[in-house]
Scaffold this active site. Structure first.
Site, PDB file in Angstrom:
ATOM      1  N   ARG A  29       0.796  -1.218   0.000  1.00  0.00           N
ATOM      2  CA  ARG A  29       0.000   0.000   0.000  1.00  0.00           C
ATOM      3  C   ARG A  29       0.834   1.276   0.000  1.00  0.00           C
ATOM      4  NH1 ARG A  29      -2.888  -3.371   1.773  1.00  0.00           N
ATOM      5  NH2 ARG A  29      -1.134  -3.900   3.065  1.00  0.00           N
ATOM      6  N   THR A  30       1.736   1.375   0.954  1.00  0.00           N
ATOM      7  CA  THR A  30       2.422   2.658   1.138  1.00  0.00           C
ATOM      8  C   THR A  30       3.213   3.013  -0.120  1.00  0.00           C
ATOM      9  OG1 THR A  30       2.559   2.168   3.479  1.00  0.00           O
ATOM     10  CG2 THR A  30       3.950   3.947   2.682  1.00  0.00           C
ATOM     11  N   LYS A  59      25.831  -4.406  -0.799  1.00  0.00           N
ATOM     12  CA  LYS A  59      27.304  -4.398  -0.878  1.00  0.00           C
ATOM     13  C   LYS A  59      27.914  -3.650   0.301  1.00  0.00           C
ATOM     14  CE  LYS A  59      27.047  -3.877  -5.906  1.00  0.00           C
ATOM     15  NZ  LYS A  59      27.331  -2.894  -6.963  1.00  0.00           N
ATOM     16  N   ARG A  81      11.414   3.833   3.412  1.00  0.00           N
ATOM     17  CA  ARG A  81      10.954   2.864   4.422  1.00  0.00           C
ATOM     18  C   ARG A  81      12.151   2.014   4.813  1.00  0.00           C
ATOM     19  NH1 ARG A  81       5.759  -0.924   4.616  1.00  0.00           N
ATOM     20  NH2 ARG A  81       4.972   1.107   5.280  1.00  0.00           N
ATOM     21  N   HIS A 109       5.418   5.969  11.664  1.00  0.00           N
ATOM     22  CA  HIS A 109       4.853   5.849  10.304  1.00  0.00           C
ATOM     23  C   HIS A 109       3.916   7.051  10.119  1.00  0.00           C
ATOM     24  CE1 HIS A 109       3.462   4.321   6.621  1.00  0.00           C
ATOM     25  NE2 HIS A 109       3.116   3.095   6.949  1.00  0.00           N
TER      26      HIS A 109
HETATM   27  C1  NCD Z   1       1.789  -0.811   8.313  1.00  0.00           C
HETATM   28  C2  NCD Z   1       3.281  -0.671   8.418  1.00  0.00           C
HETATM   29  O1  NCD Z   1       4.011  -0.996   7.471  1.00  0.00           O
HETATM   30  O2  NCD Z   1       3.708  -0.246   9.476  1.00  0.00           O
HETATM   31  N1  NCD Z   1       1.334  -1.074   7.015  1.00  0.00           N
HETATM   32  C3  NCD Z   1       1.131  -0.025   6.172  1.00  0.00           C
HETATM   33  O3  NCD Z   1       1.990   0.791   5.940  1.00  0.00           O
HETATM   34  N2  NCD Z   1      -0.094   0.090   5.667  1.00  0.00           N
HETATM   35  C4  NCD Z   1       1.244  -1.770   9.274  1.00  0.00           C
HETATM   36  C5  NCD Z   1       1.819  -3.159   9.305  1.00  0.00           C
HETATM   37  O4  NCD Z   1       2.686  -3.516   8.535  1.00  0.00           O
HETATM   38  O5  NCD Z   1       1.373  -3.887  10.176  1.00  0.00           O
END
Ligand code: NCD
Length: 283
Positions: A29-30, A59, A81, A109
């Site tokens: 999703r993100t 590396k 991320r 997040h």
């Molecule tokens: C969340 C995350 O990655 O922290 N997911 C997301 O970004 N929608 C929640 C999760 O992974 O549990």
């Protein structure tokens, strides 16, 4: 942004911008949401998913050097991320271009929290005086940590923290509640508070942050018939997704229940990330 998309329009406000998406941890999703948000505003994107294995990190390149490279490549922003708390902060220290944190280990997040409050606001038309339950792995889940920060900025909110004992919210967030005079109550049983809250925010067991083979009983932090018979009609149930089998916290059978608004959240994610990119990048 919602209107723009509902009218099937694409804006060109970011047409001269390019955004690098650097994803060291799995994401559906993100990542897709950020890419879609950028493209709906006319920006271009370059994405490296699974960057731990497929970028120079494999590396031994440091995060700092990777960020310097993205600066030198004339990107306008990096969405990152990472699997460790503080990664976005470390990246920002060496970057002249904006760094957007798309999740850093068990840290934060923030864009998920923005989309969550946008979703909650769309239902209640206020972010004050709400009773919110955070349910599941509150120790390792970063979404509830960021959402705690945001919702504490509004007046009169109360939190029910529902987790198996070893998975309760960390002391830093509890201290933040205390500092802001925000009330909270801890329990390990969702059915005890299911009728008392406006928002139920479910989370999965973060198995990737646990020792292999650790089993946790999720019976008391699961949406089931007993819980749902108590949940009021006006209460909404959120989940950042993915739902998972660790706790089996929100089974497929509840997908069409009108109180469950998990796919509305995804749409609000797109609107929020478009708004954020425009705010940061439009000259
Ligand atoms: C969340 C995350 O990655 O922290 N997911 C997301 O970004 N929608 C929640 C999760 O992974 O549990």
């Amino acid at each position: 942004m919602k209107k723009l998309l509902e009218n099937h329009e694409t804006s060109k406000v970011l047409r001269d911008k390019s955004i690098c998406l650097l994803f060291y941890e799995p994401s559906t999703r993100t990542r897709v949401s950020f890419e879609q948000a950028a493209k709906k505003l006319g920006a271009t994107t370059v994405t490296t998913e699974n960057a731990r294995d497929f970028s120079s990190a494999a590396k031994g390149e440091t995060l700092e050097d990777t960020i310097r490279v993205m600066n030198a490549l004339h990107f306008d922003a990096v969405v990152i991320r990472s699997d460790y708390a503080g990664a976005a902060h470390d990246a920002a220290k060496v970057s002249k271009i904006p760094i957007i944190n798309a999740g850093d280990g068990a840290g934060q997040h923030p864009t998920q929290a923005l989309l969550d409050i946008d979703t909650i606001y769309s239902r209640f038309k206020t972010l004050d005086n709400l009773k919110i339950a955070f349910v599941g792995d509150l120790l390792n889940g970063r979404t509830v940590r960021s959402l705690s920060y945001l919702l504490t900025k509004f007046k009169g909110n109360h939190f029910e923290l529902v987790a198996p004992k070893k998975f309760q919210m960390r002391p830093d967030i509890l201290a933040h509640f205390d500092e802001h005079g925000t009330s909270y109550h801890m329990t390990d049983k969702l059915s005890d508070i299911a009728d008392k809250v406006d928002v139920i925010y479910m989370t999965r067991l973060q198995t990737e942050r646990l020792k292999k083979g650790v089993k946790v009983n999720g019976d008391k932090v699961r949406i089931n018939q007993e819980v749902m018979s108590k949940v009021k009609r006006g209460t909404v149930i959120l989940h950042p997704l993915p739902r998972s089998t660790g706790f089996n916290e929100l089974g497929e059978e509840w997908s069409d229940d009108p109180r469950v608004i998990i796919f509305d959240q995804v749409s609000h994610g797109l609107y929020s990330r478009m708004a954020l990119l425009k705010l940061i990048l439009q000259r």
